[in-house]
Write a protein that holds these residues in place. Structure first.
Motif, mmCIF file in Angstrom:
data_model
loop_
_atom_site.group_PDB
_atom_site.id
_atom_site.type_symbol
_atom_site.label_atom_id
_atom_site.label_comp_id
_atom_site.label_asym_id
_atom_site.label_seq_id
_atom_site.Cartn_x
_atom_site.Cartn_y
_atom_site.Cartn_z
ATOM 1 N N LEU A 114 38.660 43.325 43.566
ATOM 2 C CA LEU A 114 37.435 43.843 44.200
ATOM 3 C C LEU A 114 36.225 43.058 43.711
ATOM 4 N N GLY A 115 35.194 42.941 44.519
ATOM 5 C CA GLY A 115 33.969 42.281 44.046
ATOM 6 C C GLY A 115 33.152 41.731 45.183
ATOM 7 N N GLU A 116 31.985 41.192 44.836
ATOM 8 C CA GLU A 116 31.067 40.663 45.855
ATOM 9 C C GLU A 116 31.785 39.674 46.770
ATOM 10 N N ARG A 117 31.432 39.656 48.008
ATOM 11 C CA ARG A 117 31.996 38.735 49.026
ATOM 12 C C ARG A 117 33.537 38.753 48.981
ATOM 13 N N ALA A 118 34.154 37.619 48.596
ATOM 14 C CA ALA A 118 35.628 37.566 48.580
ATOM 15 C C ALA A 118 36.205 38.151 47.296
ATOM 16 N N GLY A 119 35.357 38.672 46.435
ATOM 17 C CA GLY A 119 35.843 39.362 45.242
ATOM 18 C C GLY A 119 35.943 38.484 44.005
ATOM 19 N N ASN A 120 36.498 39.091 42.963
ATOM 20 C CA ASN A 120 36.656 38.435 41.656
ATOM 21 C C ASN A 120 38.138 38.136 41.431
ATOM 22 N N ALA A 121 38.431 37.479 40.325
ATOM 23 C CA ALA A 121 39.834 37.259 39.952
ATOM 24 C C ALA A 121 40.501 38.628 39.804
ATOM 25 N N ALA A 122 41.721 38.756 40.336
ATOM 26 C CA ALA A 122 42.409 40.053 40.313
ATOM 27 C C ALA A 122 43.062 40.266 38.948
ATOM 28 N N LEU A 123 42.728 41.390 38.324
ATOM 29 C CA LEU A 123 43.276 41.721 37.000
ATOM 30 C C LEU A 123 44.798 41.662 37.003
ATOM 31 N N GLU A 124 45.408 42.304 38.020
ATOM 32 C CA GLU A 124 46.868 42.414 38.027
ATOM 33 C C GLU A 124 47.535 41.046 38.123
ATOM 34 N N GLU A 125 46.874 40.114 38.811
ATOM 35 C CA GLU A 125 47.474 38.776 38.957
ATOM 36 C C GLU A 125 47.347 37.990 37.652
ATOM 37 N N ILE A 126 46.202 38.105 36.998
ATOM 38 C CA ILE A 126 46.020 37.416 35.711
ATOM 39 C C ILE A 126 47.052 37.948 34.712
ATOM 40 N N VAL A 127 47.110 39.269 34.593
ATOM 41 C CA VAL A 127 47.984 39.879 33.587
ATOM 42 C C VAL A 127 49.447 39.521 33.847
ATOM 43 N N MET A 128 49.864 39.611 35.104
ATOM 44 C CA MET A 128 51.287 39.360 35.377
ATOM 45 C C MET A 128 51.631 37.879 35.355
#
Ligand code: KIV
Ligand code: ZN
Length: 516
Positions: free
Chosen positions: A234-248
């Motif tokens: 979630l985040g402005e415009r196209a969003g931020n780095a996705a937590l779940e993708e970084i963690v996994m």
């Protein structure tokens, strides 16, 4: 936890995520999400931008007073009012951080701030010192770092670290970076800034080119030890780095990445569902990790392979990221205590007996219509019960819809408008269209409908439909949510919820507006 280097997970769902159009959250909603992040063992929760409005200040303060196991952070522009406000909002935190920032790219300095680079540097140092007087954990971000002059970045980072910044964060504010260059920039800064070893290097990537996660991981390969990210990206415009993708990615590719996190990955899917339910930003089915299809195998060959030996086509297990938690938890005969304790396990503490009673009454209604109640149903009904108690000016009371093949659909809607029952009838191209027209003929809101979307909360034809309605008026955008086993009723509730939000909304300052 392994003995690999620790990667700090800094979640900004409640701050940058909230900057998505219409995603603003109430204090109670922020606390619920913060609790889910704490259960997930996120290291730092950026709870908001206290200077944005009184509501934002109160929300950061409530999160700070509630969360004990994660550090709570507040964002502040590099000015006294913001920094002092953040310090006050964080007063009750077990562990606090002030995150201050100022833009450093030529275009932002000239056009937005109208300040020379020397003035920006001076202001940054001043801001970090002021924040350090209030809090011993201070993060500094040179906004739009990727489009800044690297020599200037080196100067400003050295100066703010000397002034007491404990974390320096390199934002790709406009999502312009590509992985190789961004990784090299982080490596370069760490080498050239003489006191780089005195601060943690962090990155904050936006997803305008779909590269936020790749850029963040490239930075990790070059020594970044904090990644800023959001649930569902979630985040402005196209969003931020996705937590779940970084963690996994970190967890699955331990062979390729030199770090580990302390995240409890089984909390990822429940947190994803909660954020989607509260913000109305639903998750696309093919979204990595948290999309409904992320672990579904369609083709016969894949299914055959997975059945014979799972690793043929699966690199992660669905249950390891929390998919298995989608189980029946309560039913028609469950009592108040069972209801309250399951919600406590989900991190929902009722503000008052009235809140509990309202939610329990909704639970009983739902249990009459639907045999099995899942955690996701409980979260949705808590969101609705809280809305009901927000003393909304307009309340949905009842609706009758008539649809027949070859006939024009008609809706008759009853609303309670500031204590007075009002009724209207309208026709439309479909049942939802007719219902919205009937509501609008009562409320006369002058809003424009930007988005209408329906999602099923769980599976099965008796599942609740969860509807999001996004409205705009005078440049302000809000999202409204409604859920019901009948999607036309869910739609009407969502529309009414959005109308209430547009009427009652406070004016908020955007953090990235010039304000030094
Ligand atoms: O994207 C950005 O630059 C930000 C800063 C405030 C860190 O969100
Ligand atoms: Zn950002």
């Amino acid at each position: 936890m392994s003995d690999r280097e620790h990667l700090i997970i800094f979640d900004t769902t409640l701050r940058d995520g909230e900057q998505s159009p219409g995603a603003s959250m109430t204090r109670e909603e922020k606390v619920r999400i913060a609790r889910a992040l704490e259960r997930m063992r996120v290291d730092v929760i950026e709870a908001g931008f206290p200077a944005a409005s009184k509501g934002d200040f109160d929300a950061v303060s409530a999160v700070a007073r509630t969360i004990r196991e994660s550090r709570v952070c507040g964002l502040a522009r590099a000015c006294a009012e913001d920094i002092d406000g953040a310090g006050d909002a964080l007063a009750g935190a077990a562990a606090a951080r002030i995150h201050t920032f100022i833009a450093t790219s030529p275009i932002h300095m000239e056009r937005k701030l109208q300040m020379t680079p020397d003035r920006v540097l001076e202001q940054a140092v001043w801001a970090v010192k002021r924040a350090r007087n209030l809090c011993d954990d201070v993060e500094f971000s040179p906004e739009d770092a990727v489009r800044s002059d690297p020599d200037f970045l080196c100067r400003i980072l050295e100066a703010v670290i000397d002034a007491g910044a404990t974390t320096v964060n390199i934002p790709d504010t406009v999502g312009y970076a590509v992985p190789q260059q961004f990784g090299a920039l982080i490596g370069d800064l760490r080498q050239r800034v003489p006191n780089a070893d005195k601060a943690v290097f962090s990155v904050h990537c936006h997803n305008d080119l779909g590269l936020a996660v790749a850029n963040s991981l490239a930075a990790v390969m070059h020594g970044a030890r904090q990644v800023e990210c959001t649930v569902n990206g979630l985040g402005e415009r196209a969003g931020n780095a996705a937590l779940e993708e970084i963690v996994m990615a970190v967890r699955t590719r331990q062979d390729a990445l030199p770090v580990d996190t302390r995240i409890d990955a089984r909390e990822i899917v429940p947190a994803s569902r909660l954020v989607a339910n509260i913000t109305g930003f639903t998750v696309q089915p093919n979204k990595a990790i948290v999309g409904a299809n992320a672990f579904a195998h369609e083709s016969g060959i894949h299914q055959d392979g997975v059945l014979k030996h799972r690793e043929t086509y699966e690199i992660m297990r669905a249950e390891d990221v929390g998919w298995a938690t989608n189980r029946m938890v309560l039913g028609k005969h469950s009592g108040r205590n069972a209801f309250r304790s399951r919600l406590l396990e989900l991190g929902v503490e009722f503000e008052s007996e009235a809140h509990l009673n309202e939610a329990f009454a909704r639970f009983k209604d739902l249990a009459d219509k639907k045999h099995e109640i899942f955690d996701e149903d409980l979260q949705a009904l808590v969101t609705e019960a809280a809305q009901e108690l927000e003393q909304e000016a307009v309340r949905f009371v009842a609706m009758r819809v008539c649809c027949e093949t070859g006939e024009t659909p008609v809706a008759v809607v009853t609303l309670d408008v500031s204590g007075e029952e009002r009724r209207a009838e309208a026709t439309g191209s479909g049942a939802v269209d007719a219902a919205f027209k009937a509501i609008d003929s009562i409320v006369q809101s002058g809003t424009q409908l930007l988005l209408y979307s329906v999602n099923n909360i769980t599976t099965g034809t008796d599942a609740q439909g969860e509807v999001t309605v996004r409205l705009e008026r005078g440049g302000r955008v809000v999202n409204g949510q409604g859920s019901d086993t009948d999607i036309v009723i869910a739609s009407a509730k969502a529309y009414v919820n959005a109308l209430n939000r547009i009427v009652s909304g406070q004016v908020r300052t955007h953090p990235q507006a010039a304000g030094v």
